[in-house]
Design an enzyme around this catalytic site. Structure first.
Site, PDB file in Angstrom:
ATOM      1  N   CYS A   1       0.793  -1.229   0.000  1.00 34.08           N
ATOM      2  CA  CYS A   1       0.000   0.000   0.000  1.00 34.08           C
ATOM      3  C   CYS A   1       0.826   1.281   0.000  1.00 34.08           C
ATOM      4  CB  CYS A   1      -0.933   0.030   1.215  1.00 34.08           C
ATOM      5  SG  CYS A   1      -2.050  -1.364   1.278  1.00 34.08           S
TER       6      CYS A   1
ATOM      7  N   THR B   1       5.640  -1.091  -5.852  1.00 35.18           N
ATOM      8  CA  THR B   1       6.292   0.151  -6.299  1.00 35.18           C
ATOM      9  C   THR B   1       7.099   0.809  -5.181  1.00 35.18           C
ATOM     10  OG1 THR B   1       4.264   1.349  -5.787  1.00 35.18           O
ATOM     11  CG2 THR B   1       4.566   0.639  -8.064  1.00 35.18           C
TER      12      THR B   1
HETATM   13  C1  LIG Z   1      -0.801   1.738 -12.378  1.00 38.28           C
HETATM   14  C2  LIG Z   1      -0.369   0.694 -11.391  1.00 38.28           C
HETATM   15  C3  LIG Z   1      -1.291   0.148 -10.512  1.00 38.28           C
HETATM   16  C4  LIG Z   1      -0.893  -0.811  -9.588  1.00 38.28           C
HETATM   17  N1  LIG Z   1      -1.826  -1.342  -8.738  1.00 38.28           N
HETATM   18  C5  LIG Z   1      -1.445  -2.309  -7.847  1.00 38.28           C
HETATM   19  C6  LIG Z   1      -2.403  -2.922  -6.999  1.00 38.28           C
HETATM   20  O1  LIG Z   1      -3.607  -2.639  -7.042  1.00 38.28           O
HETATM   21  N2  LIG Z   1      -1.955  -3.858  -6.114  1.00 38.28           N
HETATM   22  C7  LIG Z   1      -0.629  -4.238  -6.039  1.00 38.28           C
HETATM   23  O2  LIG Z   1      -0.277  -5.095  -5.222  1.00 38.28           O
HETATM   24  N3  LIG Z   1       0.288  -3.685  -6.872  1.00 38.28           N
HETATM   25  C8  LIG Z   1      -0.089  -2.738  -7.758  1.00 38.28           C
HETATM   26  N4  LIG Z   1       0.846  -2.197  -8.605  1.00 38.28           N
HETATM   27  C9  LIG Z   1       2.251  -2.660  -8.543  1.00 38.28           C
HETATM   28  C10 LIG Z   1       2.559  -3.700  -9.622  1.00 38.28           C
HETATM   29  O3  LIG Z   1       1.756  -4.854  -9.486  1.00 38.28           O
HETATM   30  C11 LIG Z   1       4.048  -4.112  -9.578  1.00 38.28           C
HETATM   31  O4  LIG Z   1       4.303  -4.697  -8.328  1.00 38.28           O
HETATM   32  C12 LIG Z   1       5.007  -2.943  -9.759  1.00 38.28           C
HETATM   33  O5  LIG Z   1       4.500  -1.999 -10.674  1.00 38.28           O
HETATM   34  C13 LIG Z   1       6.415  -3.380 -10.212  1.00 38.28           C
HETATM   35  O6  LIG Z   1       6.374  -4.045 -11.460  1.00 38.28           O
HETATM   36  P1  LIG Z   1       6.609  -3.273 -12.874  1.00 38.28           P
HETATM   37  O7  LIG Z   1       7.858  -2.439 -12.719  1.00 38.28           O
HETATM   38  O8  LIG Z   1       6.746  -4.350 -13.898  1.00 38.28           O
HETATM   39  O9  LIG Z   1       5.401  -2.422 -13.096  1.00 38.28           O
HETATM   40  C14 LIG Z   1       0.467  -1.231  -9.537  1.00 38.28           C
HETATM   41  C15 LIG Z   1       1.388  -0.680 -10.440  1.00 38.28           C
HETATM   42  C16 LIG Z   1       0.993   0.260 -11.357  1.00 38.28           C
HETATM   43  C17 LIG Z   1       2.013   0.829 -12.299  1.00 38.28           C
END
Ligand SMILES: Cc1cc2nc3c(=O)[nH]c(=O)nc-3n(C[C@H](O)[C@H](O)[C@H](O)COP(=O)(O)O)c2cc1C
Length: 326
Positions: free
Chosen positions: A156, A218
């Protein structure tokens, strides 16, 4: 999907001279889930309901992921954070979406019946603002047959609620103690990279009965408006994702994989089969594609295909032979 042009020239005999003649076996085991390949989606980065509306059965026939992880849901409906919610960073983006969702009742009534028709196992991501809420979510979601596993979002980073259950091993242990008795379905704990000791949190999750961990979520970030210097995002801060975070993610995946025997779903900046293989080398059993799916909704399928090509080129017959044994 567009194919990359083949390079002319190359080594005598061609790169594929010594390659396997049969396609590598990409099957992966994540807790009790037997998956056709290791590529999942990162929660919140692929809207399967919208995609089904547009592509219908075509999407069901060529679903890009081997399991689908839902957007995180909360007990109460949430509108999410005020705009702007996105910032394009160098090699990535910062989002402050703020977990907009229909709440538990709305999800069970409206979204689950649709997500339950996907051709792959469904993992539902939940986040509570306290143990009671987590317990309500786990109990309410786990009893539904459509649900194969649950992901506990203890990260979160975008919600100004002081949700710190993934920041501290003791908090994580207490959460697991509360929710583990509520279901026998696999519980995947999604770890936050903002914790000072991510390995310690993973160990606490393992001792508390988690079946797997996923990371990274993130990284807390605060982009500034280039004109005024004031915070760009409506919520002030958000979370950084995309290629910019890949090396951090590899470090954290490795830290977790060396301290626990849990299967790890590695993510953070994955755009290619090469990236996916880097996560496997760092200790991941499965990988997830997140931000890249916004640029290319078929990225999951492409990453899987590129991974298969890479393994064939290296004469690796089974992905499982590269995965560390949990
Ligand atoms: C627009 C957006 C929305 C996301 N929403 C969630 C979410 O609802 N729950 C969650 O656990 N992670 C969420 N994340 C995190 C992603 O699942 C992932 O852990 C993170 O972006 C790292 O991977 P990436 O660099 O490939 O995006 C979100 C990421 C982005 C960019």
């Amino acid at each position: 999907m567009r194919r990359r042009p083949r390079r002319a020239g190359g080594r005598p005999g061609g790169d594929l001279a010594g390659a396997l003649t049969t396609a590598p076996d990409l099957r992966a085991t994540l807790a009790s889930l037997e998956l056709a390949h290791p590529v999942l989606n990162g929660s919140g980065t692929f809207d399967a309901i919208a995609a089904l509306r547009v592509f219908g059965d075509e999407l069901r026939e060529r679903f890009p992921f081997s399991a689908f992880v839902s957007k995180t849901i909360t007990v109460e409906p949430r509108a999410g954070n005020p705009p702007p919610r996105l910032w394009e960073a160098a090699a990535g983006m910062v989002n402050s979406i703020g977990l907009p969702n229909k709440g538990l009742t709305g999800f069970l009534r409206h979204d689950l019946p649709v997500l339950g028709t996907l051709p792959v196992p469904l993992v539902v991501s939940v986040a509570g603002f306290g143990h009671d809420e987590f317990a309500q979510l786990v109990a309410g979601v786990a009893e539904r047959d459509e649900v194969a596993a649950l992901e506990l979002n203890v990260s979160c980073p975008n919600v100004k609620s002081g949700c710190v259950m993934g920041d501290d091993p003791r908090e994580t242990a207490a959460l697991m103690e509360r929710v583990r008795p509520l279901t026998t379905k696999p519980l995947i704990v999604k770890l936050t990279p903002n914790a000072s000791d991510v390995g310690g949190v993973a160990v606490a999750a393992e001792h508390g009965g988690a079946d797997a961990v996923s990371l990274i979520n993130t990284l807390r970030a605060r982009p500034a408006d280039p004109e005024s210097g004031r915070p760009w995002l409506g919520a002030g801060s958000g979370g950084l994702s995309g290629p910019a975070v890949k090396a951090i993610a590899l470090e954290q995946v490795n830290a977790v994989a060396t301290r626990t025997s849990l299967p790890v779903v590695g993510m953070g900046g994955i755009r290619s089969g090469r990236d996916a293989l880097d996560f496997v080398a760092a200790g991941a059993t499965c990988v997830a594609v997140g931000t890249e799916s916004f640029r290319d909704p078929a990225a999951g399928e492409r990453v899987r295909a590129e991974l298969a090509q890479l393994l064939a080129k290296r004469r690796v017959a089974r992905l499982a032979d590269l995965v560390r044994v949990p």
